[in-house]
Design an enzyme around this catalytic site. Structure first.
Site, PDB file in Angstrom:
ATOM      1  N   SER A  22       0.809  -1.215   0.000  1.00 48.04           N
ATOM      2  CA  SER A  22       0.000   0.000   0.000  1.00 48.04           C
ATOM      3  C   SER A  22       0.846   1.270   0.000  1.00 48.04           C
ATOM      4  CB  SER A  22      -0.975   0.011   1.178  1.00 48.04           C
ATOM      5  OG  SER A  22      -0.297   0.031   2.398  1.00 48.04           O
ATOM      6  N   LYS A  65      -6.388   4.083   8.085  1.00 48.46           N
ATOM      7  CA  LYS A  65      -5.639   5.114   7.359  1.00 48.46           C
ATOM      8  C   LYS A  65      -6.379   6.450   7.389  1.00 48.46           C
ATOM      9  CE  LYS A  65      -3.324   1.645   4.675  1.00 48.46           C
ATOM     10  NZ  LYS A  65      -3.252   0.860   3.476  1.00 48.46           N
TER      11      LYS A  65
END
Length: 150
Positions: A22, A65
């Protein structure tokens, strides 16, 4: 830049599988910032796995996140287009104050990350689908005794 510089990027295979992919768009943006000698926007957070052809792929941990971006007072986040539904499933108070851009190609991340930095802008259209932008104003979320509501 590459005629004068030597770069080495070490991505060990022994890392925890969920930790590395990611960061692809972030690492690419950081390397471009170095090569162009131009900063990435300070109020921007991003995540997404990146293919060699520039395609931005789905990642996990969107809730975590998003919370981290809010905790660090980041106002804009860039997420993979394929994570749009994950973001929209988050409660409004987690999205409050954030502008989220959903992309599926690095062309669009480049444009968002280096806008107004003096970096050369791409002269071609994006190779991805149109960017989706979701703005969640803080004033759309109210708090009562039981917690945030929308």
């Amino acid at each position: 830049f590459l005629d004068e510089a030597v770069m080495h990027l070490n991505c060990p295979e022994g890392a925890t599988p969920k930790d590395g992919p990611s960061a692809g768009v972030t690492m690419t943006s950081a390397l471009l910032s170095l090569a162009l000698d131009r900063p990435v926007r300070r109020d921007l957070a991003m995540t997404g796995e990146l293919t060699l052809t520039g395609k931005v792929l789905r990642v996990g941990g969107i809730k975590e996140k998003t919370i981290a971006a809010r905790r660090e007072n980041v106002g804009m986040i860039v997420l993979p287009m394929s994570n749009h539904a994950d973001y929209m499933e988050l409660k409004p108070h987690l999205r409050a104050g954030l502008t989220a851009h959903f992309v599926d190609h690095f062309d669009d991340i480049y444009r968002l990350a280096f806008a107004d930095s003096g970096a050369p802008m791409l002269q071609t259209e994006s190779r991805g689908v149109e960017v989706k932008t979701i703005i969640t104003p803080v004033e759309n979320v109210t708090t009562d005794a039981s917690g945030p509501t929308s």
